[in-house]
Design an enzyme around this catalytic site. Structure first.
Site, PDB file in Angstrom:
ATOM      1  N   GLY A   1       0.791  -1.220   0.000  1.00 25.78           N
ATOM      2  CA  GLY A   1       0.000   0.000   0.000  1.00 25.78           C
ATOM      3  C   GLY A   1       0.822   1.267   0.000  1.00 25.78           C
ATOM      4  O   GLY A   1       0.291   2.358   0.214  1.00 25.78           O
TER       5      GLY A   1
ATOM      6  N   ASP B   1       4.332  -1.200 -13.803  1.00 26.69           N
ATOM      7  CA  ASP B   1       4.834  -1.881 -12.613  1.00 26.69           C
ATOM      8  C   ASP B   1       5.435  -3.231 -12.952  1.00 26.69           C
ATOM      9  O   ASP B   1       6.517  -3.584 -12.475  1.00 26.69           O
ATOM     10  CB  ASP B   1       3.712  -2.058 -11.596  1.00 26.69           C
ATOM     11  CG  ASP B   1       3.189  -0.738 -11.057  1.00 26.69           C
ATOM     12  OD1 ASP B   1       3.821   0.303 -11.341  1.00 26.69           O
ATOM     13  OD2 ASP B   1       2.153  -0.747 -10.375  1.00 26.69           O
TER      14      ASP B   1
END
Length: 418
Positions: free
Chosen positions: A158, A208
């Site tokens: 996160g 990513d």
């Protein structure tokens, strides 16, 4: 206990035996280029030393069983049931509405989704890697042996450091070897993105996964998200005596929730109003016309993406021509654009950036998808402690929780560790 040891220990507790191997993949920091990836634009990320580890072995069944140190219970699914679990309702990476998440815990969908995406590959979908023979074909019939997978990670979750892509990369690298697929890094990255888009339901781009799969020490990866062409860009951080400081605000975010999706929808709406395939096809010179066609919010979203693409190109040029100390203004402009035009920053991120800059950082910006997560600051090696203390003091003065602050350096991509 290291994350690699934790993965092995969890595997043994789950199965009563040793894994056949342990594979890992890194998280990433994005130096610059935020929310440009799903707009087919440019990004400049690098892999970091923090990694996710997957301890894996065949289990003698037709099922895939996954466990994680982040979850109390393992999840088991028959390989033949993956297509039912993750129906290909959408192609999130192609601009359509991504699927909603499946009826399994989200953490397991990253792992199971990669297995599903690899099994769904058809001949011609992928380029064989160096270990593949000339007759290599990929189809759902190739991957018929069940596996047990235990996951552990030291990538902060996160924090905008792509813990999800690290899970996908470790899983894909392990299955690529055990299932004998011989696929190249780009194909494995594409499988990871499909897992995230369609299995998890997060409408992210491919940055990513590519950053994790193509990581190199002392270099960032310049990626054209339309063509998937890449170029390794030496950062020069170490030679210049610079450190990349990560300031994890501890404000958690989730890409599968509404804010990220709303930004993506605005970008697609802006491209349609401009009559182009994606915002990649627009430049700064198109902004006056955009202002005539769009409401204020859509215009600001579009303006961020267009100017951010240009900042990525400028950063690559400046690194090569002037060195890393000259990129500070570009990092600062990127943060301002994300704060004001894309509106994905939060007070903690702004405080981190402002405090770092006020106490000597060469440049600073939030990194990742936003709505929480981390900021990065480019600082002199000798100033790491001073800048870190200043950021902690700023958080305390504002009544924020203490941030987690650490340094990272461009690092290598996936590997087999044991």
């Amino acid at each position: 206990m290291t994350a690699a040891t934790a993965a092995r220990t969890l595997f043994t507790a789950l199965t009563g035996r040793e894994p056949e191997g342990i594979w890992s993949a890194p998280g990433r920091v994005n130096l610059i280029g935020e929310h440009t990836d799903y707009n087919e634009g440019f990004v400049l990320p690098f892999a970091i030393p923090h990694r996710t580890y997957a301890a894996v072995a065949f289990n003698g069944t037709d099922a895939i069983r996954v466990a994680s140190t982040f979850a109390e219970e393992p999840v088991e699914v028959e390989l033949s049931a993956l297509n039912t679990l993750f129906p290909a309702k959408a192609q999130g990476s192609d601009g359509q509405e991504p699927a909603e998440g499946p009826a399994v815990p989200e953490w397991s969908a990253y792992v199971l989704g990669v297995a599903w995406a690899l099994r769904a590959l058809q001949p011609g979908d992928a380029n064989p890697g160096p270990s593949a023979g000339s007759g290599t074909q990929v189809s759902s019939g190739t991957q018929s042996r069940g596996v047990d997978i235990a996951i552990a990670s030291d990538v902060p979750v996160g924090a905008g450091l792509s813990s999800s892509a690290a899970i996908e990369g470790a899983t894909a690298t392990a299955l690529n070897e055990l299932w004998g697929l011989g696929l190249d890094a780009v194909t494995l990255a594409r499988a990871g993105r499909r897992a995230e888009n369609e299995a998890v339901g997060a409408p992210t781009g491919i940055m990513d996964q590519m950053a994790s799969m193509l990581g190199r020490a002392d270099a960032a990866t310049f990626l054209d998200c339309r063509t998937l062409e890449t170029r390794s860009i030496p950062t020069g951080f170490t030679a210049a005596g610079l450190e990349v400081l990560v300031i994890d605000t501890q404000v958690k975010h989730a890409h599968s929730t509404g804010g990220y999706r709303e930004r993506r929808d605005a970008c697609e709406r802006g491209a349609a109003l401009l009559g182009i395939r994606s915002l990649r096809d627009a430049g700064v010179a198109d902004l006056p016309r955009a202002a005539e066609l769009m409401d204020e919010v859509t215009l600001r979203r579009v303006r961020h993406v267009i100017t951010e693409n240009q900042r990525v190109l400028d950063t690559v040029a400046v690194l090569g021509e002037q060195g890393p100390r000259a990129i500070g203004d570009l990092l600062v402009a990127s943060h301002a654009s994300m704060r004001d035009d894309f509106e994905i920053s939060v007070p903690e991120l702004d405080a981190a950036v402002d405090a770092a800059l006020a106490h000597g950082a060469i440049g600073a910006r939030m990194t990742g998808g936003g709505f929480g997560g981390a900021a990065i600051a480019l600082v002199e090696h000798d100033a790491v402690g001073w800048v870190s203390d200043a950021v902690r003091a700023a958080f305390a003065d504002a009544g924020f929780g203490a941030p987690h602050i650490f340094t990272v350096a461009p690092s290598e991509g996936p590997r087999r560790d044991a």
